[in-house]
Design a protein around this motif. Structure first.
Motif, PDB file in Angstrom:
ATOM      1  N   CYS A   1       3.118  -9.202  10.369  1.00 18.15           N
ATOM      2  CA  CYS A   1       1.684  -8.944  10.343  1.00 18.15           C
ATOM      3  C   CYS A   1       1.426  -7.586  10.957  1.00 18.15           C
ATOM      4  CB  CYS A   1       0.943 -10.019  11.126  1.00 18.15           C
ATOM      5  SG  CYS A   1      -0.810  -9.671  11.405  1.00 18.15           S
ATOM      6  N   ILE A   2       0.591  -6.793  10.301  1.00 19.67           N
ATOM      7  CA  ILE A   2       0.145  -5.528  10.863  1.00 19.67           C
ATOM      8  C   ILE A   2      -1.346  -5.649  11.117  1.00 19.67           C
ATOM      9  CG2 ILE A   2      -0.132  -3.057  10.489  1.00 19.67           C
ATOM     10  CD1 ILE A   2       2.336  -3.123   8.750  1.00 19.67           C
TER      11      ILE A   2
ATOM     12  N   GLY B   1       1.711  -9.591  -0.663  1.00 22.08           N
ATOM     13  CA  GLY B   1       0.871  -9.122   0.420  1.00 22.08           C
ATOM     14  C   GLY B   1      -0.488  -9.791   0.384  1.00 22.08           C
ATOM     15  N   LYS B   2      -0.927 -10.269   1.517  1.00 18.22           N
ATOM     16  CA  LYS B   2      -2.250 -10.866   1.644  1.00 18.22           C
ATOM     17  C   LYS B   2      -2.936 -10.269   2.867  1.00 18.22           C
ATOM     18  CE  LYS B   2      -3.599 -13.987  -0.459  1.00 18.22           C
ATOM     19  NZ  LYS B   2      -4.392 -14.051  -1.715  1.00 18.22           N
TER      20      LYS B   2
ATOM     21  N   GLU C   1       0.349  -5.206  -6.271  1.00 18.71           N
ATOM     22  CA  GLU C   1       0.155  -6.212  -7.301  1.00 18.71           C
ATOM     23  C   GLU C   1       0.528  -5.710  -8.699  1.00 18.71           C
ATOM     24  OE1 GLU C   1      -1.116  -9.713  -6.678  1.00 18.71           O
ATOM     25  OE2 GLU C   1       0.060  -8.818  -5.068  1.00 18.71           O
ATOM     26  N   GLY C   2       1.101  -4.554  -8.819  1.00 17.26           N
ATOM     27  CA  GLY C   2       1.576  -4.055 -10.104  1.00 17.26           C
ATOM     28  C   GLY C   2       0.482  -3.740 -11.102  1.00 17.26           C
ATOM     29  N   LEU C   3      -0.748  -3.558 -10.626  1.00 17.04           N
ATOM     30  CA  LEU C   3      -1.866  -3.425 -11.553  1.00 17.04           C
ATOM     31  C   LEU C   3      -1.973  -2.041 -12.188  1.00 17.04           C
ATOM     32  CD1 LEU C   3      -4.579  -5.462  -9.632  1.00 17.04           C
ATOM     33  CD2 LEU C   3      -3.068  -6.201 -11.463  1.00 17.04           C
TER      34      LEU C   3
ATOM     35  N   ASN D   1     -11.294  -8.106  -0.618  1.00 17.93           N
ATOM     36  CA  ASN D   1      -9.920  -8.435  -0.964  1.00 17.93           C
ATOM     37  C   ASN D   1      -9.231  -7.146  -1.383  1.00 17.93           C
ATOM     38  OD1 ASN D   1      -7.496  -9.207  -2.042  1.00 17.93           O
ATOM     39  ND2 ASN D   1      -8.297 -11.074  -2.959  1.00 17.93           N
ATOM     40  N   THR D   2      -8.395  -6.619  -0.508  1.00 12.31           N
ATOM     41  CA  THR D   2      -7.849  -5.290  -0.727  1.00 12.31           C
ATOM     42  C   THR D   2      -6.876  -5.218  -1.883  1.00 12.31           C
ATOM     43  OG1 THR D   2      -5.984  -5.614   0.765  1.00 12.31           O
ATOM     44  CG2 THR D   2      -8.028  -4.847   1.736  1.00 12.31           C
ATOM     45  N   LEU D   3      -6.350  -6.352  -2.326  1.00  6.31           N
ATOM     46  CA  LEU D   3      -5.351  -6.319  -3.381  1.00  6.31           C
ATOM     47  C   LEU D   3      -5.963  -6.513  -4.759  1.00  6.31           C
ATOM     48  CD1 LEU D   3      -2.444  -8.265  -1.675  1.00  6.31           C
ATOM     49  CD2 LEU D   3      -2.854  -5.809  -1.782  1.00  6.31           C
ATOM     50  N   GLU D   4      -7.284  -6.536  -4.838  1.00  6.54           N
ATOM     51  CA  GLU D   4      -7.914  -6.727  -6.131  1.00  6.54           C
ATOM     52  C   GLU D   4      -8.883  -5.595  -6.449  1.00  6.54           C
ATOM     53  OE1 GLU D   4      -7.808 -11.591  -6.222  1.00  6.54           O
ATOM     54  OE2 GLU D   4      -9.723 -10.554  -6.128  1.00  6.54           O
ATOM     55  N   CYS D   5      -8.571  -4.396  -5.969  1.00  8.62           N
ATOM     56  CA  CYS D   5      -9.521  -3.306  -6.155  1.00  8.62           C
ATOM     57  C   CYS D   5      -9.212  -2.483  -7.389  1.00  8.62           C
ATOM     58  CB  CYS D   5      -9.557  -2.400  -4.936  1.00  8.62           C
ATOM     59  SG  CYS D   5      -8.087  -1.410  -4.760  1.00  8.62           S
ATOM     60  N   PHE D   6      -8.194  -2.844  -8.151  1.00  5.47           N
ATOM     61  CA  PHE D   6      -7.874  -2.114  -9.360  1.00  5.47           C
ATOM     62  C   PHE D   6      -8.212  -2.966 -10.571  1.00  5.47           C
ATOM     63  CE2 PHE D   6      -5.700   1.418  -7.470  1.00  5.47           C
ATOM     64  CZ  PHE D   6      -5.251   0.915  -6.266  1.00  5.47           C
TER      65      PHE D   6
END
Length: 469
Positions: A414-415, A382-383, A124-126, A436-441
């Motif tokens: 899908c993995i 990625g979701k 997510e480029g965070l 939500n793994t993409l919002e941990c930063f």
């Protein structure tokens, strides 16, 4: 085990935000190229550095020709590598901890936010962009790895990638490893801060479960370890997004025993080969099968041959902590539908499995794992989600229908890693992991009230937490 009384409204109240709007304009005169608004930060570094000539070579603004290449090198999602993408006011690439402390204090003083980048995957480029003025501390020069075979441990600086960790371990021993992710280009800093799933999780848990100590810089620039930070903070940084709470400088990892040779296999199945029923059974078999076996799935929507007929293909990718002679009877008894034969199995060293699951052949030289230049640059979103109950046959057919609706303009894959084994034995509060793994930063050093954070969950509820670094 984390006790409930630890989770109160005052837990981890971390000294307020990093970015105070403090004016620090002062006279500026040196030979370092600067951009408007960054000279105050450079001046602050000058006044707080014992050797400014040394640190000035590690600082980059948009006026430097090296600024854009340094910023771009670890932006692996092309969506966030655009001319109009907000970029840092200053990039700092420290080589020692004292320089990080100086950059941190000057960032606070001059009112910037801060982003920490260990240089691996950041979907997510965070770690490299923000909507406010910010300083990026890039750990590209801090990636040392010290493997201690006798004590089954390793100290790893936050800038190292998983492949570098695996390679370093393999140079010392074939019977110890670290239970981390399959992509060698993932950065260890963000990976462990997000929990960290991988091929050994059914036997040894997540990567974060195998962190035994840490070097951690708080908002005041003080360096803490596990004992001095206390169990609450040590609990939170392993899975809760470490950069929410401070700067992880290095992790101490527990190395786990592995056989000299393990067995790997890959078998493809399509709808025409009974995939729906095979996958349905996979969901019920895997949670309870021998924890030495891990099978992940990659799923693809594709055409049958050169026709326009659509199908689903799944690649069942297995790794077994044992020999072919013990794997085959295990699968014949529990999962004969998969039809894994001796011919498609291969016995290899553990480090070779990291090559295989990283997209290389097992015969590839192991030093390839330490090459960070192979990070793919793609344009993607990625979701992730988590399923607690097996999907029914009818439910699977509805999923296939949705995949078939794709007109080909988007690629779907899908993995699906599976849990069970040791992952089912952890307590509800063993470590902290974002659902939500993409919002941990988050912006570093925010005030956090864990009691009112609905996105937190135990790690055993989230197989996709998390391979971002």
């Amino acid at each position: 085990m984390m006790k409930s009384q630890f989770i109160t409204s005052n837990v981890l109240l971390l000294i307020l935000a990093l970015c105070f709007s403090v004016s620090c304009r002062s006279l500026f005169s040196n030979n370092l190229d600067v951009t408007p608004g960054s000279e105050d930060f450079i001046t602050c570094l000058r006044s707080h550095s014992n050797n400014f000539t040394s640190i000035s070579q590690l600082i980059f603004t948009s006026a430097n020709s090296s600024f854009l290449p340094i910023w771009q090198v670890a932006v692996n999602n092309a969506r966030f590598n655009q001319p109009d993408t907000p970029k840092p006011s200053v990039i700092v690439t420290p080589v020692e901890e004292s320089q990080i402390r100086t950059a941190l204090l000057c960032t606070k003083k001059c009112g910037y936010e801060i982003r920490i980048r260990s240089g691996g995957h950041d979907f997510e480029g965070l770690s490299s962009t923000a909507d406010v003025p910010f300083v990026m501390i890039d750990f590209t020069n801090m990636r040392s790895i010290d493997v201690d075979v006798a004590n089954r441990s390793a100290w790893v600086q936050a800038g190292a990638a998983l492949g570098q960790v695996y390679y370093s371990i393999s140079q010392k021993t074939d019977t110890l490893y670290f239970p981390a992710g399959v992509c060698p280009s993932v950065g260890i800093g963000g990976y462990l801060g997000g929990g960290g799933y991988g091929n050994l999780m059914r036997k040894y848990g997540l990567g974060a479960d195998n962190v035994v100590d840490v070097r951690f810089m708080d908002v005041n620039g003080d360096i803490l370890d596990k004992n001095s930070m206390g169990e609450e903070l040590f609990w939170a940084i392993r899975g809760g997004g470490a950069s929410s709470f401070g700067i992880v400088l290095a992790w101490k990892l527990r190395l786990v025993p592995v056989p000299e040779k393990v067995t790997v296999f890959t078998v493809d199945k399509t709808l025409e080969e009974g995939l729906t029923e095979i996958f349905h059974k996979y969901q019920t078999v895997m949670p309870n099968i021998d924890r030495n076996l891990h099978i992940r799935i990659q799923m693809f929507g594709e055409n049958v041959g050169n026709t326009t007929q659509k199908t689903i293909r799944m690649a069942f990718e297995g790794i077994y902590q044992g020999t072919i002679d013990t794997l085959i009877p295990l699968l014949e008894e529990n999962f004969p539908e998969l039809n894994v034969t001796r011919e498609i199995c291969e016995e290899v060293k553990m480090v070779q499995t990291s090559l295989l699951f990283g997209g290389f052949s097992t015969s590839t030289p192991t030093e390839t794992l330490a090459n960070r230049s192979a990070i793919n640059t793609l344009n993607f979103k990625g979701k992730s989600d988590y399923i607690r109950e097996p999907i029914s046959i009818d439910g699977l057919k509805k999923i296939w229908e949705k995949i078939f609706e794709n007109d080909g303009s988007d690629t779907f894959s899908c993995i699906k890693p599976h849990q069970g084994g040791m992952m089912s034995e952890f307590s509800e509060t063993a470590i902290l992991v974002f659902l939500n793994t993409l919002e941990c930063f988050r912006p570093i050093f925010q005030t956090v009230d864990l009691a009112n954070q609905p996105s937190y969950t135990q790690h055993q509820h989230n197989p996709l937490a998390q391979e971002i670094g």
